[in-house]
Design a protein around this motif. Structure first.
Motif, PDB file in Angstrom:
ATOM      1  N   VAL A 117      29.234  15.300  39.641  1.00 31.67           N
ATOM      2  CA  VAL A 117      30.572  15.284  40.693  1.00 31.67           C
ATOM      3  C   VAL A 117      29.606  15.366  42.066  1.00 31.67           C
ATOM      4  O   VAL A 117      28.641  15.609  41.979  1.00 31.67           O
ATOM      5  CB  VAL A 117      31.831  16.389  40.624  1.00 31.67           C
ATOM      6  CG1 VAL A 117      32.228  16.639  39.570  1.00 31.67           C
ATOM      7  CG2 VAL A 117      30.772  17.558  40.988  1.00 31.67           C
ATOM      8  N   ALA A 118      30.289  14.771  43.135  1.00 33.11           N
ATOM      9  CA  ALA A 118      29.508  14.562  44.356  1.00 33.11           C
ATOM     10  C   ALA A 118      30.526  15.254  45.359  1.00 33.11           C
ATOM     11  O   ALA A 118      31.127  14.813  46.032  1.00 33.11           O
ATOM     12  CB  ALA A 118      29.350  13.144  44.792  1.00 33.11           C
ATOM     13  N   PRO A 119      30.095  16.719  45.682  1.00 29.93           N
ATOM     14  CA  PRO A 119      30.771  17.525  46.826  1.00 29.93           C
ATOM     15  C   PRO A 119      30.211  17.233  48.133  1.00 29.93           C
ATOM     16  O   PRO A 119      30.873  17.717  49.164  1.00 29.93           O
ATOM     17  CB  PRO A 119      30.420  18.963  46.131  1.00 29.93           C
ATOM     18  CG  PRO A 119      28.979  18.634  45.639  1.00 29.93           C
ATOM     19  CD  PRO A 119      28.916  17.451  45.003  1.00 29.93           C
ATOM     20  N   ALA A 120      29.257  16.301  48.317  1.00 27.03           N
ATOM     21  CA  ALA A 120      28.756  15.977  49.727  1.00 27.03           C
ATOM     22  C   ALA A 120      28.529  14.470  49.842  1.00 27.03           C
ATOM     23  O   ALA A 120      29.600  13.839  49.930  1.00 27.03           O
ATOM     24  CB  ALA A 120      27.400  16.673  50.033  1.00 27.03           C
ATOM     25  N   ARG A 121      27.542  14.077  49.976  1.00 24.16           N
ATOM     26  CA  ARG A 121      27.232  12.914  50.501  1.00 24.16           C
ATOM     27  C   ARG A 121      27.506  11.754  49.435  1.00 24.16           C
ATOM     28  O   ARG A 121      27.232  12.054  48.166  1.00 24.16           O
ATOM     29  CB  ARG A 121      25.681  12.483  50.742  1.00 24.16           C
ATOM     30  CG  ARG A 121      25.476  11.229  51.635  1.00 24.16           C
ATOM     31  CD  ARG A 121      23.787  11.248  51.949  1.00 24.16           C
ATOM     32  NE  ARG A 121      23.807  12.087  53.121  1.00 24.16           N
ATOM     33  CZ  ARG A 121      23.746  11.646  54.255  1.00 24.16           C
ATOM     34  NH1 ARG A 121      24.298  10.568  54.975  1.00 24.16           N
ATOM     35  NH2 ARG A 121      23.679  12.830  55.150  1.00 24.16           N
ATOM     36  N   LYS A 122      27.796  10.532  49.582  1.00 22.51           N
ATOM     37  CA  LYS A 122      27.944   9.666  48.484  1.00 22.51           C
ATOM     38  C   LYS A 122      27.077   8.929  47.731  1.00 22.51           C
ATOM     39  O   LYS A 122      25.848   9.157  48.231  1.00 22.51           O
ATOM     40  CB  LYS A 122      28.952   8.537  49.135  1.00 22.51           C
ATOM     41  CG  LYS A 122      28.029   7.562  50.099  1.00 22.51           C
ATOM     42  CD  LYS A 122      28.997   6.464  50.926  1.00 22.51           C
ATOM     43  CE  LYS A 122      28.223   5.797  52.048  1.00 22.51           C
ATOM     44  NZ  LYS A 122      29.231   5.075  52.814  1.00 22.51           N
ATOM     45  N   VAL A 123      27.228   8.483  46.507  1.00 21.95           N
ATOM     46  CA  VAL A 123      26.159   7.992  45.737  1.00 21.95           C
ATOM     47  C   VAL A 123      26.607   6.830  45.240  1.00 21.95           C
ATOM     48  O   VAL A 123      27.853   6.270  45.403  1.00 21.95           O
ATOM     49  CB  VAL A 123      26.072   9.021  44.628  1.00 21.95           C
ATOM     50  CG1 VAL A 123      25.159   9.919  45.211  1.00 21.95           C
ATOM     51  CG2 VAL A 123      26.996   9.147  43.885  1.00 21.95           C
ATOM     52  N   SER A 124      25.612   5.885  44.621  1.00 21.87           N
ATOM     53  CA  SER A 124      26.107   4.637  44.046  1.00 21.87           C
ATOM     54  C   SER A 124      25.975   4.765  42.440  1.00 21.87           C
ATOM     55  O   SER A 124      25.206   5.508  41.800  1.00 21.87           O
ATOM     56  CB  SER A 124      25.167   3.593  44.580  1.00 21.87           C
ATOM     57  OG  SER A 124      23.863   3.608  44.196  1.00 21.87           O
ATOM     58  N   HIS A 125      26.591   3.647  41.953  1.00 22.69           N
ATOM     59  CA  HIS A 125      26.184   3.677  40.385  1.00 22.69           C
ATOM     60  C   HIS A 125      24.718   3.414  40.046  1.00 22.69           C
ATOM     61  O   HIS A 125      24.456   4.114  38.982  1.00 22.69           O
ATOM     62  CB  HIS A 125      26.947   2.398  39.768  1.00 22.69           C
ATOM     63  CG  HIS A 125      28.451   2.512  39.734  1.00 22.69           C
ATOM     64  ND1 HIS A 125      29.117   2.961  38.933  1.00 22.69           N
ATOM     65  CD2 HIS A 125      29.529   2.329  40.781  1.00 22.69           C
ATOM     66  CE1 HIS A 125      30.506   3.065  38.899  1.00 22.69           C
ATOM     67  NE2 HIS A 125      30.609   2.624  40.209  1.00 22.69           N
ATOM     68  N   GLU A 126      24.054   2.609  40.700  1.00 22.47           N
ATOM     69  CA  GLU A 126      22.730   2.420  40.519  1.00 22.47           C
ATOM     70  C   GLU A 126      22.074   3.733  40.654  1.00 22.47           C
ATOM     71  O   GLU A 126      21.051   3.977  39.675  1.00 22.47           O
ATOM     72  CB  GLU A 126      22.022   1.543  41.616  1.00 22.47           C
ATOM     73  CG  GLU A 126      20.620   1.189  41.250  1.00 22.47           C
ATOM     74  CD  GLU A 126      20.036  -0.030  42.345  1.00 22.47           C
ATOM     75  OE1 GLU A 126      19.091  -0.447  42.206  1.00 22.47           O
ATOM     76  OE2 GLU A 126      20.879  -0.198  43.301  1.00 22.47           O
ATOM     77  N   GLU A 127      22.243   4.638  41.583  1.00 23.07           N
ATOM     78  CA  GLU A 127      21.361   5.789  41.854  1.00 23.07           C
ATOM     79  C   GLU A 127      21.730   6.858  40.717  1.00 23.07           C
ATOM     80  O   GLU A 127      20.951   7.608  40.312  1.00 23.07           O
ATOM     81  CB  GLU A 127      21.874   6.427  42.955  1.00 23.07           C
ATOM     82  CG  GLU A 127      21.467   5.803  44.573  1.00 23.07           C
ATOM     83  CD  GLU A 127      21.951   6.134  45.787  1.00 23.07           C
ATOM     84  OE1 GLU A 127      21.359   6.179  46.780  1.00 23.07           O
ATOM     85  OE2 GLU A 127      23.219   6.466  45.736  1.00 23.07           O
ATOM     86  N   MET A 128      22.946   6.584  40.449  1.00 20.08           N
ATOM     87  CA  MET A 128      23.296   7.579  38.874  1.00 20.08           C
ATOM     88  C   MET A 128      22.878   7.315  37.728  1.00 20.08           C
ATOM     89  O   MET A 128      22.754   8.136  36.687  1.00 20.08           O
ATOM     90  CB  MET A 128      24.735   7.922  39.287  1.00 20.08           C
ATOM     91  CG  MET A 128      25.341   8.444  40.329  1.00 20.08           C
ATOM     92  SD  MET A 128      24.814  10.361  40.612  1.00 20.08           S
ATOM     93  CE  MET A 128      23.225   9.964  41.776  1.00 20.08           C
TER      94      MET A 128
END
Length: 301
Positions: free
Chosen positions: A16-27
């Motif tokens: 889960v991402a409780p703070a800053r956003k992430v991308s599919h590529e980063e995950m």
């Protein structure tokens, strides 16, 4: 302190991402590595949300985290990345189900909010370690990832390392608390504030002005957070900034000067924090620390 159950092959783990956003590529690397470890990664509904710098609105991030806290089939929750935002949702989470069915909460930096709050109010251990945003794109293991996996699967890490010139020799034993210095500073006087009496305090930070480091250390000193410590462990203090008129000291020098009036042992340059190695730490774990010609840091329960 309560230790969450160890993970087994086939267990479900959430991201889960409780703070800053992430991308599919980063995950993608983290998803692949978790599968290599024989876990079943489960992505939060709003993991890839986008609300300004956050991974979704506060409400969406609360929904995601709450769902994974309440789902008994989820055995660990990996926070995708830090940045800023966890403090905006911590007070809205219902931790009653989590208290009855503890699971590992994994992360560092901004995730210090969860470490501090959960340890203080629930007496449940959490895992300070690499987040999915840090998992290597080449999918190769490193010492930080290995230590994280070992802890998740029931290991009690023991770290051996060489002395640092600023170390103060001695031995100490106590429960580990702490995390990111800036976050600890921001939690002062709140329901998530740390209790340091008789404990081993760990601190690390990134991209701060040197005078801010001094300000935060003065806060720890004046608020009594350092007075009752059993020991202090200083992790990475990277990419520090200075003003046009130099502050005149490094981050380590500032911390060493602040700690000089106390008698507890101090270890500098512990390999944890905003570095690729980022050794895993059990926040709330019982630690034996020795600072000497050679240093050791081991969890005993």
């Amino acid at each position: 302190m309560i230790r969450p159950p160890s993970l087994l092959p086939g267990d479900k783990v959430a991201i889960v991402a409780p703070a800053r956003k992430v991308s599919h590529e980063e995950m993608a690397p983290a998803l692949n590595i978790l599968r290599q470890w024989s876990y079943q990664p489960v992505e939060g509904k709003y993991l890839y949300g986008d609300h300004h710098q956050f991974s979704g609105t506060d409400e969406e991030r609360i929904i995601d985290f709450q769902a994974m806290l309440d789902d008994k089939s989820i055995r660990a929750i990996f926070c995708a990345r830090g940045g800023y935002g966890s403090v905006r949702i911590i007070d809205e989470l219902d931790l009653s189900g989590f208290k009855e069915n503890p699971k590992w909460i994994v992360g560092y930096s901004d995730i210090t909010v969860f470490h501090s709050h959960i340890n203080r109010h629930l007496g449940i251990q959490t895992l300070h370690g690499a987040m999915p945003i840090n998992f290597p794109a080449d999918l190769k293991m490193n010492t930080g990832l290995q230590s994280l996996k070992d802890i998740l699967e029931g290991g009690l890490p023991e770290y051996q390392f060489t002395s640092h010139p600023f170390n103060r020799e001695g031995k100490a034993e106590g429960v580990l608390c702490g995390g990111n210095l800036s976050m600890l500073y921001s939690l002062t006087g709140t329901a998530s504030d740390i209790d340091t009496e008789g404990k081993i305090l760990f601190i690390e930070d990134l991209d701060e002005y040197l005078y801010h480091i001094d300000r935060m250390m003065m806060n720890l000193k004046r608020s009594g957070r350092l007075k009752g410590l059993a020991g202090l462990v200083v992790g990475s203090m990277n990419e520090m900034n200075d003003n046009t008129v130099p502050y005149g000291k490094t981050a380590y020098e500032i911390i060493a000067e602040t700690a000089a009036v106390y008698n507890f042992p101090v270890i500098f340059d512990f390999k944890s924090g905003h570095i690729s190695e980022n050794l895993g730490l059990i926040i709330g774990g019982h630690v034996e620390l020795e600072a000497g010609e050679n240093c050791s840091f081991r969890f005993i329960d």
